[in-house]
Write an enzyme that holds these catalytic residues in place. Sequence first.
Site, PDB file in Angstrom:
ATOM      1  N   CYS A   1     -73.400  14.478 -34.436  1.00 36.46           N
ATOM      2  CA  CYS A   1     -72.455  15.036 -33.462  1.00 36.46           C
ATOM      3  C   CYS A   1     -73.141  16.160 -32.675  1.00 36.46           C
ATOM      4  O   CYS A   1     -74.270  16.558 -32.988  1.00 36.46           O
ATOM      5  CB  CYS A   1     -71.200  15.545 -34.166  1.00 36.46           C
TER       6      CYS A   1
ATOM      7  N   GLU B   1     -65.060  17.330 -45.926  1.00 30.62           N
ATOM      8  CA  GLU B   1     -63.943  17.560 -45.007  1.00 30.62           C
ATOM      9  C   GLU B   1     -62.953  18.583 -45.555  1.00 30.62           C
ATOM     10  O   GLU B   1     -62.983  18.950 -46.732  1.00 30.62           O
ATOM     11  CB  GLU B   1     -63.216  16.239 -44.724  1.00 30.62           C
TER      12      GLU B   1
ATOM     13  N   CYS C   1     -70.331  18.802 -41.543  1.00 23.14           N
ATOM     14  CA  CYS C   1     -71.124  17.576 -41.489  1.00 23.14           C
ATOM     15  C   CYS C   1     -72.278  17.636 -42.488  1.00 23.14           C
ATOM     16  O   CYS C   1     -72.789  18.712 -42.813  1.00 23.14           O
ATOM     17  CB  CYS C   1     -71.688  17.372 -40.088  1.00 23.14           C
TER      18      CYS C   1
ATOM     19  N   GLU D   1     -75.365  16.814 -42.098  1.00 20.60           N
ATOM     20  CA  GLU D   1     -76.612  17.328 -41.524  1.00 20.60           C
ATOM     21  C   GLU D   1     -76.642  18.854 -41.519  1.00 20.60           C
ATOM     22  O   GLU D   1     -77.652  19.467 -41.865  1.00 20.60           O
ATOM     23  CB  GLU D   1     -76.791  16.826 -40.084  1.00 20.60           C
TER      24      GLU D   1
ATOM     25  N   ASN E   1     -71.048  14.739 -46.074  1.00 21.84           N
ATOM     26  CA  ASN E   1     -70.024  15.489 -45.355  1.00 21.84           C
ATOM     27  C   ASN E   1     -68.920  15.939 -46.312  1.00 21.84           C
ATOM     28  O   ASN E   1     -68.634  15.291 -47.306  1.00 21.84           O
ATOM     29  CB  ASN E   1     -69.450  14.679 -44.184  1.00 21.84           C
TER      30      ASN E   1
END
Length: 159
Positions: free
Chosen positions: A111, A63, A72, A74, A61
């Site tokens: 998520c 940020e 993210c 993924e 990830n």
Amino acid sequence: MKKINLNSEIEELNPEELDHIEQALLSRAQTISKLAYAPYSNFNVGAAVLLENGEVLQSSNQENVSYPVGTCAERILLGYAGANYPNSTPVMLAIVAQRAGEETWASVSPCGMCRQAINETENRYQRPITILILCANGNVLRVKGISALLPLKFDDLNS
């Protein structure tokens, strides 16, 4: 009124029940999670994907102080795979997480945006992706396709 029951099948395995490919994929996700850029949440996520051609890709990830701009692990990973290996189907995805400064792994699940991205990838390649999720107790959840995590998927703008 009509009730609709939705059932999902998810396997929980001890680490020694995983085959060597699954173990290696989780290990790659763990290694890359250490390179996450997560100064705001201090929650490092790593993901690794096995492509049909045998290639293994990984991401963590990333940020941003403007939270919606962060991405993210993924979604970064599946986007990269689709752009750089468009002819090789993703077949297995491993996801791990760890809080900064902790030795143990945290339980994590994709998520909502990542679940939809996994769904889109499955639709693109017309094949379910096996998802491995490392749990805090050391066991691994094996999910065969995103439908188990996203039963009411958004698939088609025309339906």
